[in-house]
Design a protein around this motif. Structure first.
Motif, PDB file in Angstrom:
ATOM      1  N   TYR A 236      66.380 102.501  50.774  1.00  0.00           N
ATOM      2  CA  TYR A 236      65.692 103.537  50.098  1.00  0.00           C
ATOM      3  C   TYR A 236      65.951 102.697  48.557  1.00  0.00           C
ATOM      4  CZ  TYR A 236      64.916 106.354  54.001  1.00  0.00           C
ATOM      5  OH  TYR A 236      63.935 106.506  55.674  1.00  0.00           O
ATOM      6  N   SER A 237      65.080 103.516  47.691  1.00  0.00           N
ATOM      7  CA  SER A 237      65.797 102.944  46.087  1.00  0.00           C
ATOM      8  C   SER A 237      64.285 104.273  45.476  1.00  0.00           C
ATOM      9  CB  SER A 237      64.811 101.521  45.741  1.00  0.00           C
ATOM     10  OG  SER A 237      63.593 101.307  45.729  1.00  0.00           O
TER      11      SER A 237
ATOM     12  N   PHE B 145      61.263 105.556  47.183  1.00  0.00           N
ATOM     13  CA  PHE B 145      60.620 104.790  48.091  1.00  0.00           C
ATOM     14  C   PHE B 145      61.572 103.958  48.980  1.00  0.00           C
ATOM     15  CE2 PHE B 145      59.393 104.030  43.413  1.00  0.00           C
ATOM     16  CZ  PHE B 145      57.968 103.909  43.415  1.00  0.00           C
ATOM     17  N   GLU B 146      60.641 103.587  50.111  1.00  0.00           N
ATOM     18  CA  GLU B 146      60.841 102.868  51.354  1.00  0.00           C
ATOM     19  C   GLU B 146      60.423 102.181  51.384  1.00  0.00           C
ATOM     20  OE1 GLU B 146      61.900 104.514  55.656  1.00  0.00           O
ATOM     21  OE2 GLU B 146      60.064 105.228  54.988  1.00  0.00           O
ATOM     22  N   ASP B 147      60.636 100.775  51.443  1.00  0.00           N
ATOM     23  CA  ASP B 147      60.499  99.219  51.596  1.00  0.00           C
ATOM     24  C   ASP B 147      59.194  99.408  50.621  1.00  0.00           C
ATOM     25  OD1 ASP B 147      62.583  98.839  53.502  1.00  0.00           O
ATOM     26  OD2 ASP B 147      61.495 100.052  54.909  1.00  0.00           O
ATOM     27  N   GLY B 148      59.185  99.389  49.792  1.00  0.00           N
ATOM     28  CA  GLY B 148      57.978  99.533  48.336  1.00  0.00           C
ATOM     29  C   GLY B 148      57.157 100.422  48.804  1.00  0.00           C
ATOM     30  N   SER B 149      56.838 101.659  49.606  1.00  0.00           N
ATOM     31  CA  SER B 149      55.888 102.269  49.935  1.00  0.00           C
ATOM     32  C   SER B 149      56.436 103.478  49.442  1.00  0.00           C
ATOM     33  CB  SER B 149      55.913 102.936  51.048  1.00  0.00           C
ATOM     34  OG  SER B 149      55.617 101.598  51.966  1.00  0.00           O
TER      35      SER B 149
ATOM     36  N   HIS C 147      62.303 113.657  55.843  1.00  0.00           N
ATOM     37  CA  HIS C 147      63.900 112.954  55.855  1.00  0.00           C
ATOM     38  C   HIS C 147      63.634 113.229  53.878  1.00  0.00           C
ATOM     39  CE1 HIS C 147      65.255 113.797  59.196  1.00  0.00           C
ATOM     40  NE2 HIS C 147      64.814 113.247  59.819  1.00  0.00           N
ATOM     41  N   ALA C 148      63.217 112.783  53.023  1.00  0.00           N
ATOM     42  CA  ALA C 148      62.697 112.879  51.512  1.00  0.00           C
ATOM     43  C   ALA C 148      62.861 113.735  50.935  1.00  0.00           C
ATOM     44  CB  ALA C 148      61.178 112.154  51.594  1.00  0.00           C
ATOM     45  N   GLY C 149      62.548 115.182  51.535  1.00  0.00           N
ATOM     46  CA  GLY C 149      62.863 115.669  50.554  1.00  0.00           C
ATOM     47  C   GLY C 149      64.619 116.078  50.424  1.00  0.00           C
ATOM     48  N   ARG C 150      65.577 116.068  51.541  1.00  0.00           N
ATOM     49  CA  ARG C 150      66.279 115.742  51.922  1.00  0.00           C
ATOM     50  C   ARG C 150      67.104 114.832  51.114  1.00  0.00           C
ATOM     51  NH1 ARG C 150      71.508 118.503  51.312  1.00  0.00           N
ATOM     52  NH2 ARG C 150      72.905 118.003  52.534  1.00  0.00           N
ATOM     53  N   LEU C 151      66.517 113.599  50.909  1.00  0.00           N
ATOM     54  CA  LEU C 151      67.114 112.458  50.376  1.00  0.00           C
ATOM     55  C   LEU C 151      67.080 112.667  49.010  1.00  0.00           C
ATOM     56  CD1 LEU C 151      65.812 109.640  52.996  1.00  0.00           C
ATOM     57  CD2 LEU C 151      68.145 110.468  52.238  1.00  0.00           C
ATOM     58  N   VAL C 152      65.920 113.309  48.819  1.00  0.00           N
ATOM     59  CA  VAL C 152      66.144 113.301  46.940  1.00  0.00           C
ATOM     60  C   VAL C 152      67.044 114.120  46.816  1.00  0.00           C
ATOM     61  CG1 VAL C 152      64.242 114.303  44.922  1.00  0.00           C
ATOM     62  CG2 VAL C 152      63.675 112.071  46.718  1.00  0.00           C
ATOM     63  N   SER C 153      66.888 115.448  47.767  1.00  0.00           N
ATOM     64  CA  SER C 153      67.840 116.016  47.220  1.00  0.00           C
ATOM     65  C   SER C 153      69.171 115.983  47.246  1.00  0.00           C
ATOM     66  CB  SER C 153      68.100 117.938  47.901  1.00  0.00           C
ATOM     67  OG  SER C 153      66.870 118.030  47.932  1.00  0.00           O
ATOM     68  N   LEU C 154      69.993 115.047  47.561  1.00  0.00           N
ATOM     69  CA  LEU C 154      71.350 114.238  47.477  1.00  0.00           C
ATOM     70  C   LEU C 154      71.346 113.154  46.489  1.00  0.00           C
ATOM     71  CD1 LEU C 154      71.639 113.443  51.403  1.00  0.00           C
ATOM     72  CD2 LEU C 154      73.036 115.233  50.220  1.00  0.00           C
ATOM     73  N   TRP C 155      70.744 112.779  46.399  1.00  0.00           N
ATOM     74  CA  TRP C 155      70.368 111.844  45.328  1.00  0.00           C
ATOM     75  C   TRP C 155      70.293 112.841  43.759  1.00  0.00           C
ATOM     76  CZ3 TRP C 155      67.570 110.228  40.880  1.00  0.00           C
ATOM     77  CH2 TRP C 155      67.800 109.709  40.340  1.00  0.00           C
TER      78      TRP C 155
ATOM     79  N   ALA D 184      79.106 108.274  49.598  1.00  0.00           N
ATOM     80  CA  ALA D 184      78.069 107.098  50.785  1.00  0.00           C
ATOM     81  C   ALA D 184      76.488 106.925  50.805  1.00  0.00           C
ATOM     82  CB  ALA D 184      78.482 107.978  52.212  1.00  0.00           C
ATOM     83  N   LEU D 185      76.213 107.903  49.300  1.00  0.00           N
ATOM     84  CA  LEU D 185      75.188 107.953  49.866  1.00  0.00           C
ATOM     85  C   LEU D 185      74.245 106.778  49.183  1.00  0.00           C
ATOM     86  CD1 LEU D 185      72.325 109.782  49.918  1.00  0.00           C
ATOM     87  CD2 LEU D 185      72.737 109.918  47.312  1.00  0.00           C
ATOM     88  N   SER D 186      75.317 105.674  48.524  1.00  0.00           N
ATOM     89  CA  SER D 186      74.525 104.418  47.931  1.00  0.00           C
ATOM     90  C   SER D 186      74.404 103.692  49.582  1.00  0.00           C
ATOM     91  CB  SER D 186      76.004 103.574  47.204  1.00  0.00           C
ATOM     92  OG  SER D 186      77.006 103.354  47.585  1.00  0.00           O
ATOM     93  N   VAL D 187      74.582 103.406  50.337  1.00  0.00           N
ATOM     94  CA  VAL D 187      74.268 102.909  51.391  1.00  0.00           C
ATOM     95  C   VAL D 187      72.939 103.352  52.043  1.00  0.00           C
ATOM     96  CG1 VAL D 187      75.000 102.680  54.102  1.00  0.00           C
ATOM     97  CG2 VAL D 187      76.490 103.515  52.334  1.00  0.00           C
ATOM     98  N   LEU D 188      72.870 104.417  51.498  1.00  0.00           N
ATOM     99  CA  LEU D 188      71.250 104.265  52.059  1.00  0.00           C
ATOM    100  C   LEU D 188      69.786 104.322  50.766  1.00  0.00           C
ATOM    101  CD1 LEU D 188      71.231 108.100  53.901  1.00  0.00           C
ATOM    102  CD2 LEU D 188      70.346 105.964  54.809  1.00  0.00           C
ATOM    103  N   ILE D 189      70.185 104.831  49.819  1.00  0.00           N
ATOM    104  CA  ILE D 189      69.575 104.559  48.591  1.00  0.00           C
ATOM    105  C   ILE D 189      70.352 103.878  47.019  1.00  0.00           C
ATOM    106  CG2 ILE D 189      68.845 106.267  46.705  1.00  0.00           C
ATOM    107  CD1 ILE D 189      68.770 108.210  48.006  1.00  0.00           C
TER     108      ILE D 189
END
Length: 195
Positions: free
Chosen positions: A5-6, A61-65, A104-112, A167-172
């Motif tokens: 993710y980015s 974004f996930e793989d550009g999407s 899981h997008a909402g959870r990822l953004v909340s964490l970020w 550890a979030l940098s592993v995902l985003i």
């Protein structure tokens, strides 16, 4: 290994992706019998189409999407918060849309966001939002980790503490050293006391 993710500010070229994300979201809301304010949603992304936009609208974004997009209010939370809560340092999450197939997008953004703001020199205490739909409020609390504060005049008030997630940098992808430059609206202005 590259993170899947980015996060970045949305650009004019992202307009078709943002429109497609909104269309998928509207279809999901209609399936669930929830009302949709298409005019408000279109107003959010219209500046992308014309190129007359600021860096306030961000995307995951996930793989550009594009799988999520949001807008923040660094001056504080929206309606419903009392004066003592407004005195606390907080950032308001104004609008937030996720791709309904990306569970899981909402959870990822909340964490970020919690991590992003916690790393600032003067971090806010809270991320805050309000929603009118009780089922959505329950979902945000259960799946995204936000805490319900109260129900006030037709709005469910929720908040999330800002804290570092090492550890979030592993995902985003978004190294700490690049965050201020990649997301200027998330960086506090020099000398500012606001988040």
């Amino acid at each position: 290994m590259t993170a899947p993710y980015s996060v970045r500010a949305l650009a004019r070229t992202d307009y078709p992706k943002a429109g497609s994300l909104l269309s998928r979201r509207w279809a999901r809301e209609a399936e669930c019998g929830r009302p949709v304010d298409q005019e408000r949603d279109i107003a959010l992304i219209r500046p992308l189409r014309t190129g007359d936009h600021s860096d306030d609208l961000h995307g995951l974004f996930e793989d550009g999407s594009l799988v999520a997009m949001w807008e923040l209010d660094p001056s504080g939370p929206g309606p419903g918060w009392n004066s003592s809560e407004r005195a606390e340092s907080s950032v308001g999450l104004l609008l937030f849309y996720t791709d309904p197939v990306h569970r899981h997008a909402g959870r990822l953004v909340s964490l970020w966001l919690a991590d992003q703001f916690a790393r600032r020199p003067r971090p806010p205490q809270w991320l805050r939002c309000n929603v009118t739909d009780g089922r959505l409020a329950d979902h945000i609390a259960r799946a995204w980790g936000w805490k319900k504060v109260r129900y006030d005049h037709g709005r469910h008030l929720l908040q999330l503490p800002c804290d570092v997630k090492p550890a979030l940098s592993v995902l985003i992808t978004d190294p700490v050293s690049e965050r201020a430059s990649s997301c200027p609206s998330l960086a506090a202005p020099a000398g500012s006391e606001r988040p």
